[in-house]
Design a protein around this motif. Structure first.
Motif, PDB file in Angstrom:
ATOM      1  N   UNK A  85       0.864  -1.181   0.000  1.00 23.78           N
ATOM      2  CA  UNK A  85       0.000   0.000   0.000  1.00 23.78           C
ATOM      3  C   UNK A  85       0.903   1.235   0.000  1.00 23.78           C
ATOM      4  N   UNK A  86       1.348   1.625  -1.185  1.00 27.16           N
ATOM      5  CA  UNK A  86       2.383   2.644  -1.292  1.00 27.16           C
ATOM      6  C   UNK A  86       1.874   4.027  -0.904  1.00 27.16           C
ATOM      7  N   UNK A  87       2.809   4.851  -0.465  1.00 27.63           N
ATOM      8  CA  UNK A  87       2.499   6.186   0.034  1.00 27.63           C
ATOM      9  C   UNK A  87       1.799   7.042  -1.027  1.00 27.63           C
ATOM     10  N   UNK A  88       2.247   6.931  -2.283  1.00 27.05           N
ATOM     11  CA  UNK A  88       1.674   7.761  -3.340  1.00 27.05           C
ATOM     12  C   UNK A  88       0.181   7.493  -3.526  1.00 27.05           C
ATOM     13  N   UNK A  89      -0.188   6.199  -3.521  1.00 26.71           N
ATOM     14  CA  UNK A  89      -1.596   5.847  -3.680  1.00 26.71           C
ATOM     15  C   UNK A  89      -2.417   6.316  -2.479  1.00 26.71           C
ATOM     16  N   UNK A  90      -1.888   6.109  -1.285  1.00 27.03           N
ATOM     17  CA  UNK A  90      -2.599   6.525  -0.084  1.00 27.03           C
ATOM     18  C   UNK A  90      -2.768   8.042  -0.039  1.00 27.03           C
ATOM     19  N   UNK A  91      -1.745   8.757  -0.453  1.00 24.17           N
ATOM     20  CA  UNK A  91      -1.835  10.224  -0.456  1.00 24.17           C
ATOM     21  C   UNK A  91      -2.899  10.703  -1.439  1.00 24.17           C
ATOM     22  N   UNK A  92      -2.920  10.083  -2.621  1.00 21.44           N
ATOM     23  CA  UNK A  92      -3.912  10.472  -3.628  1.00 21.44           C
ATOM     24  C   UNK A  92      -5.326  10.187  -3.131  1.00 21.44           C
ATOM     25  N   UNK A  93      -5.526   9.043  -2.455  1.00 21.92           N
ATOM     26  CA  UNK A  93      -6.843   8.716  -1.928  1.00 21.92           C
ATOM     27  C   UNK A  93      -7.231   9.653  -0.793  1.00 21.92           C
ATOM     28  N   UNK A  94      -6.263  10.051   0.004  1.00 24.70           N
ATOM     29  CA  UNK A  94      -6.529  10.995   1.093  1.00 24.70           C
ATOM     30  C   UNK A  94      -7.060  12.307   0.542  1.00 24.70           C
ATOM     31  N   UNK A  95      -6.425  12.790  -0.528  1.00 27.50           N
ATOM     32  CA  UNK A  95      -6.843  14.048  -1.134  1.00 27.50           C
ATOM     33  C   UNK A  95      -8.203  13.915  -1.822  1.00 27.50           C
ATOM     34  N   UNK A  96      -8.396  12.812  -2.529  1.00 30.68           N
ATOM     35  CA  UNK A  96      -9.621  12.616  -3.311  1.00 30.68           C
ATOM     36  C   UNK A  96     -10.838  12.388  -2.434  1.00 30.68           C
ATOM     37  N   UNK A  97     -10.664  11.601  -1.377  1.00 27.64           N
ATOM     38  CA  UNK A  97     -11.797  11.177  -0.560  1.00 27.64           C
ATOM     39  C   UNK A  97     -11.854  11.865   0.806  1.00 27.64           C
ATOM     40  N   UNK A  98     -10.941  12.812   1.033  1.00 26.17           N
ATOM     41  CA  UNK A  98     -10.894  13.541   2.297  1.00 26.17           C
ATOM     42  C   UNK A  98     -10.740  12.586   3.483  1.00 26.17           C
ATOM     43  N   UNK A  99      -9.783  11.671   3.360  1.00 25.70           N
ATOM     44  CA  UNK A  99      -9.495  10.702   4.402  1.00 25.70           C
ATOM     45  C   UNK A  99      -8.227  11.127   5.134  1.00 25.70           C
ATOM     46  N   UNK A 147      -8.521  -0.802  -4.242  1.00 26.24           N
ATOM     47  CA  UNK A 147      -9.610  -1.673  -3.797  1.00 26.24           C
ATOM     48  C   UNK A 147      -9.339  -2.255  -2.423  1.00 26.24           C
ATOM     49  N   UNK A 148      -8.135  -2.770  -2.210  1.00 22.96           N
ATOM     50  CA  UNK A 148      -7.865  -3.392  -0.910  1.00 22.96           C
ATOM     51  C   UNK A 148      -7.787  -2.339   0.193  1.00 22.96           C
ATOM     52  N   UNK A 149      -7.350  -1.134  -0.120  1.00 21.69           N
ATOM     53  CA  UNK A 149      -7.360  -0.063   0.880  1.00 21.69           C
ATOM     54  C   UNK A 149      -8.790   0.227   1.333  1.00 21.69           C
ATOM     55  N   UNK A 150      -9.723   0.324   0.378  1.00 16.14           N
ATOM     56  CA  UNK A 150     -11.116   0.576   0.722  1.00 16.14           C
ATOM     57  C   UNK A 150     -11.715  -0.595   1.511  1.00 16.14           C
ATOM     58  N   UNK A 151     -11.326  -1.814   1.161  1.00 14.54           N
ATOM     59  CA  UNK A 151     -11.816  -2.984   1.899  1.00 14.54           C
ATOM     60  C   UNK A 151     -11.307  -2.974   3.336  1.00 14.54           C
ATOM     61  N   UNK A 152     -10.050  -2.600   3.520  1.00 11.99           N
ATOM     62  CA  UNK A 152      -9.500  -2.527   4.874  1.00 11.99           C
ATOM     63  C   UNK A 152     -10.219  -1.465   5.696  1.00 11.99           C
ATOM     64  N   UNK A 153     -10.527  -0.341   5.087  1.00 13.22           N
ATOM     65  CA  UNK A 153     -11.240   0.718   5.802  1.00 13.22           C
ATOM     66  C   UNK A 153     -12.652   0.289   6.186  1.00 13.22           C
ATOM     67  N   UNK A 154     -13.283  -0.503   5.327  1.00 17.60           N
ATOM     68  CA  UNK A 154     -14.646  -0.953   5.611  1.00 17.60           C
ATOM     69  C   UNK A 154     -14.665  -2.032   6.685  1.00 17.60           C
TER      70      UNK A 154
END
Length: 267
Positions: A85-99, A147-154
């Motif tokens: 779960x690389x930092x770049x993907x997590x950062x982009x999701x944080x910005x996009x989804x306000x996480x 997908x797996x990041x969202x599954x882990x959050x759920x």
């Protein structure tokens, strides 16, 4: 058989070892979702020991040092699958989804996740990618990471506070950390980072506490452990050097003879 990995992104890793156990150590630089398809695994992090078996889902927190033993079943193979779960993907999701992390994470560095259909279906969906004979589009791989990041959050909402915490490691007790982790064969700069210091500050703090340089202290601690294991516990010298943190046997033998006047085999 060595690691098979997704060379298109090196973010989905398929490990396969046949017939014999494999021991080693590693630094976990980024969060990882993992699943064991076959065999067993023992992991050591600090003073904690984790036992995993086929069918287990795991989460590994970033910035950890660990030792491991991968054990195939009798006559079979140890097989595991990991998604980084690389930092770049997590950062982009944080910005996009306000996480964003809203509290410090206080859980363990390694978690055994409760099995559920969502995670089982995710692992099943990766198999066509791993068995593909041609390159898979990078965008598809990125979707599987998201997908797996969202599954882990759920399924494990508390992981939000670790997944979306982008702070660098904070300054911690250097003496306690080094006494707990000196057997890991990592660079001085890595130890500095993990204790929340620049390299220059790490060296300065280290010499103030231990009254010697990091390299000298590490070598002496490892040699003392090696001498004890060989003389008092009957270990073979060929089994000791990696256990105490030396990278290769020749360097270990040279340093040991210089310190004790005899080779490890003569103790």
């Amino acid at each position: 058989m060595a690691d098979k990995q997704d060379i298109r992104s090196q973010r989905i890793l398929y490990s396969c070892y046949a017939h014999v156990s494999r021991e080693g150590e590693q630094f976990i630089p980024e969060h990882v979702f993992g699943y064991i398809l076959s065999g067993n695994q023992v992991m050591y992090v600090g003073d904690k020991t984790y036992h995993f078996k086929a069918g287990d889902f795991r989460f590994f927190k970033k910035n950890q040092l660990c030792k491991f033993i991968k054990q195939p079943p009798p006559g079979g193979e140890f097989i595991s699958l990991s998604t980084r779960l690389d930092r770049e993907t997590l950062w982009a999701m944080s910005e996009e989804l306000n996480l964003h992390a809203d509290a410090p994470y206080t859980g363990d560095g390694i978690l055994l996740l409760e099995p559920n259909d969502l995670l089982k279906n995710y692992v099943a969906s990766l198999k066509p990618y791993l068995n593909a004979t041609s390159d898979i589009d990078k965008a598809l791989t990125e979707l599987k990471i998201k997908e797996v990041i969202m599954l882990l959050l759920q399924t494990n909402p508390e992981l939000k506070n670790v997944l979306f915490d982008f702070a660098e490691p904070g300054k911690i007790d250097l003496e306690a950390y080094m006494n707990e982790n000196y057997k890991y064969n990592v660079s001085i700069s890595r130890f500095a980072y993990l204790t929340g210091r620049s390299l220059a500050t790490f060296k300065r703090d280290f010499e103030r506490i231990f009254h010697t340089s990091p390299n000298r202290w590490l070598q002496q601690k490892r040699l003392t452990d090696a001498h004890f294991l060989i003389k008092e516990k009957g270990w073979r010298s060929s089994d000791v050097y990696m256990e105490v943190g030396f990278k290769d046997f020749s360097h270990f033998s040279f340093a040991f003879k210089k310190a004790y006047g005899v080779s490890p085999s003569q103790v």
